[in-house]
Enzyme design. Structure first.
Site, mmCIF file in Angstrom:
data_model
loop_
_atom_site.group_PDB
_atom_site.id
_atom_site.type_symbol
_atom_site.label_atom_id
_atom_site.label_comp_id
_atom_site.label_asym_id
_atom_site.label_seq_id
_atom_site.Cartn_x
_atom_site.Cartn_y
_atom_site.Cartn_z
ATOM 1 N N GLU A 1 -25.203 13.627 -2.603
ATOM 2 C CA GLU A 1 -27.036 13.869 -2.373
ATOM 3 C C GLU A 1 -28.156 13.059 -3.037
ATOM 4 O OE1 GLU A 1 -29.159 17.980 -3.072
ATOM 5 O OE2 GLU A 1 -27.385 17.811 -4.375
ATOM 6 N N GLU B 250 -7.091 1.755 -13.188
ATOM 7 C CA GLU B 250 -6.224 2.677 -12.821
ATOM 8 C C GLU B 250 -4.988 3.126 -13.160
ATOM 9 O OE1 GLU B 250 -8.543 2.197 -8.008
ATOM 10 O OE2 GLU B 250 -5.940 1.347 -8.040
ATOM 11 N N VAL C 168 -8.810 -3.553 5.443
ATOM 12 C CA VAL C 168 -9.729 -4.639 6.058
ATOM 13 C C VAL C 168 -8.717 -5.581 6.309
ATOM 14 C CG1 VAL C 168 -10.044 -7.055 5.105
ATOM 15 C CG2 VAL C 168 -11.187 -4.765 3.762
ATOM 16 N N LYS D 193 -0.229 5.151 -5.903
ATOM 17 C CA LYS D 193 -1.437 5.233 -7.432
ATOM 18 C C LYS D 193 -3.055 6.886 -6.902
ATOM 19 C CE LYS D 193 -5.204 3.471 -5.884
ATOM 20 N NZ LYS D 193 -5.158 2.611 -6.433
ATOM 21 N N CYS E 172 -1.928 1.339 -2.838
ATOM 22 C CA CYS E 172 -2.801 2.715 -2.496
ATOM 23 C C CYS E 172 -1.750 3.744 -2.698
ATOM 24 C CB CYS E 172 -3.706 2.783 -1.067
ATOM 25 S SG CYS E 172 -3.435 0.871 -1.137
ATOM 26 N N CYS F 234 0.612 -1.312 -0.316
ATOM 27 C CA CYS F 234 0.216 -0.310 0.069
ATOM 28 C C CYS F 234 1.044 0.876 0.220
ATOM 29 C CB CYS F 234 -0.771 -0.080 1.332
ATOM 30 S SG CYS F 234 -1.802 1.698 1.930
ATOM 31 N N ASP G 144 -4.090 -10.065 2.048
ATOM 32 C CA ASP G 144 -4.094 -10.010 1.115
ATOM 33 C C ASP G 144 -4.006 -11.427 0.468
ATOM 34 O OD1 ASP G 144 -5.033 -7.534 0.270
ATOM 35 O OD2 ASP G 144 -3.238 -6.798 -1.189
ATOM 36 N N SER H 143 -11.216 -11.992 -20.212
ATOM 37 C CA SER H 143 -12.390 -11.366 -20.067
ATOM 38 C C SER H 143 -13.021 -10.589 -19.717
ATOM 39 C CB SER H 143 -12.425 -12.621 -18.743
ATOM 40 O OG SER H 143 -12.096 -12.628 -17.871
ATOM 41 N N HIS I 272 -26.718 20.131 -0.790
ATOM 42 C CA HIS I 272 -27.337 20.844 -2.143
ATOM 43 C C HIS I 272 -26.480 21.898 -2.816
ATOM 44 C CE1 HIS I 272 -29.855 20.921 -5.682
ATOM 45 N NE2 HIS I 272 -29.414 22.112 -5.816
ATOM 46 N N PRO J 100 -1.837 -12.323 -24.606
ATOM 47 C CA PRO J 100 -0.585 -11.864 -25.013
ATOM 48 C C PRO J 100 0.097 -13.357 -25.278
ATOM 49 C CG PRO J 100 -0.961 -11.566 -22.963
ATOM 50 C CD PRO J 100 -2.448 -11.691 -22.990
ATOM 51 N N TYR K 148 -8.769 -3.772 -10.902
ATOM 52 C CA TYR K 148 -9.196 -2.329 -10.601
ATOM 53 C C TYR K 148 -7.654 -1.806 -11.145
ATOM 54 C CZ TYR K 148 -6.767 -4.144 -6.669
ATOM 55 O OH TYR K 148 -6.011 -4.258 -4.683
#
Length: 534
Positions: free
Chosen positions: A512, A243, A380, A104, A101, A96, A369, A261, A507, A292, A239
């Protein structure tokens, strides 16, 4: 002069002590108001050197270690980074902090700022000619790497201050209660403990094709590239792949994504399609249903990539400056020789089977992980690590909840989600037993520069019967991560559609839009907005 030299020697000695790769608690003296101390809430019956050894210096392992020592446990942390095939290495803090994270998000922010510069002209800002505005990769790279190094340093200092022994070395299990650690200097340590936590995470996979290892890079390398990546092929549409392609495109580089896929497999597929459409509208190229075949380096240094289209079996090739593989990750359990301790893993991925973080060996645990079929998310791992330490070293029985976890995909137009996808909801409850509320919307800040709003979309999945408990929330739009975080807390509290629709929104904000959602897919009513306040 003598005093000055003495002070200089003290400073040098202090700095040297902080830079040691490993150190032994038996040779260290900690001063806490003049008293050598450690919290004494946990009383150990262990005959080993440590109450807990954490293998892996990433977010989950460090969180577990720091929580354990706060509860009075004697703790050691082992951490070592094997260089990537390209030679990339990094400091303490795990994926991370170093190659995930944090860098990135910083590069994502850099790309958003480039878009904001363009938008600012419509808001009255006078800009130089378009060709005078350009991005400098080296400046961004240096800024990102400097931030990472500062976090590495703070992390090292935290371990020292919390009296956690740190071994910057590669650890391997010898038996049920013993690990062997070889530090950078080559010195070997044999450590024993009553509890172990495996928190080594994973590293990117490379496909088994010619030239992949020799010429390709992964997310381990992209954030520290010395030179700009140029025209880039990203192979993989999870992801990480999307990203990376997104921020590279936003920084002005030609980016192509090769999809085997479907994009964002495992996420809500309607939302994945919206993200793909948005990226294509911004200029990212997609090669759908392709795999590839090879990567070949040409005489001019460019990379010739060949691939097959799965649909019609046709073959194609093109030339790129950089090829980035984002085709999945493997857990680093084989390198730990976990079989020496009897820990069972999944053969294909190396991940660990665990019930409430406990492996099949009762005193060996795993977080992050490295766990099989658990969310691969830093928060997590942190939460699971803290709760595990509390169960081991205090009277807590609280378990980690892996179900209602929010996350965000930081593509150019972000995708935030919490709860389950529409596909999972249908499979779990049946299509007749769920309701899907949805709406397109127009962010106010997009109106003046006339930004594309067709992919700004929100969806809420609930049970159909009252009180219509919310099962999943999905949001594509600006600041999706900030938006979804608060609603994640509401879902943890059992949010219902009545509560959501009775909430007064702020608003004009994009958040919202969740409070104004009322059209169901079942109704067939057009979900497009009629006005800014409809």
């Amino acid at each position: 002069m003598a005093v000055a030299k003495w002070l200089c020697r003290v400073v040098i000695a202090r700095t040297h002590s902080l830079e040691l790769n490993s150190y032994s608690s038996s040779k260290r003296i900690y001063l806490n108001n003049g008293v050598n101390s450690r919290p004494a809430r946990y009383s150990s019956s262990c005959h080993g050197q440590y109450d807990l050894i954490v293998i892996g210096g990433g977010s989950g392992g460090l969180a577990c270690a720091k929580e354990a020592v706060q509860l009075g446990a004697k703790v050691a942390v082992l951490d070592y980074v094997t260089p990537s095939p390209r030679g990339s290495v990094w400091g303490l803090g795990g994926t991370c902090v170093n190659v995930g994270c944090i860098p990135k998000k910083l590069m994502h922010q850099a790309s958003l700022l480039g878009e904001a510069i363009i938008d600012s002209k419509a808001y009255g800002w006078v800009l130089p000619e378009a060709n005078a505005i350009k991005h400098d990769w080296q400046v961004l790279r240096e800024a990102v790497q400097n931030h990472i190094k500062s976090v590495n340093w703070v992390t090292r200092v935290q371990l020292r201050d919390k009296k956690i022994d740190y071994y910057n070395g590669h650890g391997q299990f010898v038996d049920l209660h013993t690990v062997k650690v070889v530090v950078k200097t080559g010195k070997e340590h044999t450590l024993t403990a009553s509890h172990f936590v495996i928190a080594v995470g994973g590293r990117p996979r490379y496909p088994d094709i010619p030239g992949a290892l020799e010429y390709g890079i992964t997310s381990d390398d992209i954030f520290s590239l010395e030179n700009s990546p140029g025209r880039t092929l990203v192979i993989g549409a999870g992801y990480i792949g999307l990203e990376c392609a997104g921020f590279l495109n936003g920084l002005g580089y030609d980016a192509t994504v090769m999809v085997r896929s479907v994009p964002l497999r495992g996420f809500d597929q309607q939302m994945a399609g919206i993200i793909t459409d948005e990226m294509m509208s911004k200029g990212v190229n997609f090669l759908m249903k392709c795999i590839p075949l090879s990567v070949e380096k040409k005489n001019d240094g460019k990379l010739l990539v060949s691939w097959t289209n799965i649909t019609d079996q046709s073959t194609h090739s093109d030339v790129f400056d950089t090829v980035l593989f984002a085709v999945g990750r493997r857990a680093l359990t084989k390198e730990l020789c976990v079989e020496s301790a009897g820990v069972k893993t999944v053969p294909e991925s190396g991940k660990i089977f665990a019930e409430n973080e406990q492996t099949n060996v009762k005193h060996i645990y795993a977080v992050g992980d490295v766990l099989h079929e658990k969310p691969e998310l830093t928060p997590v791992a942190i939460q699971a690590g803290k709760l595990l330490a509390q169960r081991l070293f205090s009277n807590s029985n609280e378990q980690m909840d892996y179900e209602t976890v929010a996350t965000t995909v930081f593509t150019p137009l972000e995708y935030g989600t919490v709860g389950i996808s529409e596909e999972v909801a249908i499979k779990r409850y049946g299509e007749d037993n769920i309701e899907v509320f949805h709406a397109f919307y127009k962010p106010t800040e997009f109106s003046v520069p006339q930004r594309n709003v067709k992919n700004c979309y929100t969806k809420v999945i609930s049970k159909r019967k009252d009180p219509q408990k919310v099962l999943g929330m999905h949001f594509v739009g600006p600041q999706a991560g900030e938006v979804i975080q608060g609603f994640a807390a509401a879902m943890k509290c059992g949010l219902t559609m009545k509560q959501l629709q009775s909430t007064v929104g702020i608003h004009p904000t994009v958040a919202e839009e969740f409070t104004r959602i009322y059209i169901t897919k079942r109704s067939g009513v057009d979900p497009n907005p009629q006005s800014c306040c409809s």
